[in-house]
Scaffold this motif. Structure first.
Motif, PDB file in Angstrom:
ATOM      1  N   UNK A  29      -7.139  10.895  -0.440  1.00  0.00           N
ATOM      2  CA  UNK A  29      -6.446   9.767  -1.055  1.00  0.00           C
ATOM      3  C   UNK A  29      -5.682   9.020   0.038  1.00  0.00           C
ATOM      4  N   UNK A  30      -5.097   7.906  -0.326  1.00  0.00           N
ATOM      5  CA  UNK A  30      -4.425   7.069   0.674  1.00  0.00           C
ATOM      6  C   UNK A  30      -3.212   7.745   1.311  1.00  0.00           C
ATOM      7  N   UNK A  31      -2.604   8.701   0.613  1.00  0.00           N
ATOM      8  CA  UNK A  31      -1.387   9.323   1.140  1.00  0.00           C
ATOM      9  C   UNK A  31      -1.541  10.808   1.477  1.00  0.00           C
ATOM     10  N   UNK A  32      -2.762  11.291   1.592  1.00  0.00           N
ATOM     11  CA  UNK A  32      -3.012  12.692   1.950  1.00  0.00           C
ATOM     12  C   UNK A  32      -4.071  12.735   3.039  1.00  0.00           C
ATOM     13  N   UNK A  33      -3.826  13.563   4.051  1.00  0.00           N
ATOM     14  CA  UNK A  33      -4.819  13.793   5.099  1.00  0.00           C
ATOM     15  C   UNK A  33      -4.945  15.301   5.281  1.00  0.00           C
ATOM     16  N   UNK A  34      -6.142  15.752   5.565  1.00  0.00           N
ATOM     17  CA  UNK A  34      -6.410  17.181   5.697  1.00  0.00           C
ATOM     18  C   UNK A  34      -7.117  17.424   7.020  1.00  0.00           C
ATOM     19  N   UNK A  46      -5.243  22.439   6.817  1.00  0.00           N
ATOM     20  CA  UNK A  46      -3.863  21.959   6.867  1.00  0.00           C
ATOM     21  C   UNK A  46      -3.775  20.647   6.098  1.00  0.00           C
ATOM     22  N   UNK A  47      -2.937  20.630   5.073  1.00  0.00           N
ATOM     23  CA  UNK A  47      -2.758  19.463   4.226  1.00  0.00           C
ATOM     24  C   UNK A  47      -1.434  18.781   4.580  1.00  0.00           C
ATOM     25  N   UNK A  48      -1.497  17.475   4.786  1.00  0.00           N
ATOM     26  CA  UNK A  48      -0.293  16.677   5.048  1.00  0.00           C
ATOM     27  C   UNK A  48      -0.229  15.608   3.970  1.00  0.00           C
ATOM     28  N   UNK A  56       5.012  16.710   2.444  1.00  0.00           N
ATOM     29  CA  UNK A  56       4.892  18.110   2.885  1.00  0.00           C
ATOM     30  C   UNK A  56       3.770  18.278   3.898  1.00  0.00           C
ATOM     31  N   UNK A  57       3.814  19.433   4.567  1.00  0.00           N
ATOM     32  CA  UNK A  57       2.733  19.911   5.416  1.00  0.00           C
ATOM     33  C   UNK A  57       2.593  21.391   5.099  1.00  0.00           C
ATOM     34  N   UNK A  58       1.375  21.813   4.836  1.00  0.00           N
ATOM     35  CA  UNK A  58       1.162  23.221   4.500  1.00  0.00           C
ATOM     36  C   UNK A  58      -0.309  23.586   4.654  1.00  0.00           C
ATOM     37  N   UNK A  59      -0.566  24.886   4.692  1.00  0.00           N
ATOM     38  CA  UNK A  59      -1.940  25.379   4.670  1.00  0.00           C
ATOM     39  C   UNK A  59      -2.356  25.482   3.209  1.00  0.00           C
TER      40      UNK A  59
END
Length: 143
Positions: A29-34, A46-48, A56-59
């Motif tokens: 999506x526009x506001x999530x990068x993996x 890793x999800x940002x 958030x940033x997390x696995x």
């Protein structure tokens, strides 16, 4: 609610991203990068998230589906940092900004590395991801 500086330090310590290779990049999506990263036989996802409230940033262990349309920022990152090694990943002081130093060997000159700085701003109302060259010249931003 955004993460505070102590939480970010704990997360980065647990993720242990130094010396990982970036194998793939997905922007669902526009506001999530993996980032799919790999180190010594261990893959991680890793999800940002840069959305306004759940910054958030997390696995994650979830399967991340690709967007039907390739998004501009993901395509730019893939063309520049896919295959790069994460030289370091740390928070800048007590700011809620993470700096990743990424590098790969220059195919034209094997003694010279191509270096990028990836800044991840985890500010609640102004989260962003910024890719810069080694001199911090901005190449592209998520927003």
């Amino acid at each position: 609610m955004s993460l505070n500086c102590n939480e970010i330090n704990l997360i980065l310590k647990e993720l242990d991203l130094t010396d990982n290779y970036i194998q793939d990049i997905i922007q669902p999506s526009y506001d999530v990068i993996v980032f799919h990263v790999y180190k010594k036989g261990t893959p991680k996802t890793i999800l940002i998230c840069t959305a306004q409230k759940p910054v958030r940033i997390n696995e994650t262990k979830r399967k991340i589906t690709k967007n039907n349309k390739p998004l501009r920022f993901m395509e730019f990152l893939k063309s520049h940092i896919k295959g790069c090694r994460i030289g370091s990943c740390e928070q800048i002081g007590l700011e809620r900004v993470i700096k990743m130093i990424l590098y790969r060997q220059n195919p034209d000159n094997l003694e010279d590395n191509i270096i990028f700085n990836l800044y991840i701003k985890l500010w609640n109302n102004a989260a962003n991801i910024i890719l810069c060259d080694k001199n911090d010249l901005i190449l592209e931003t998520m927003f």
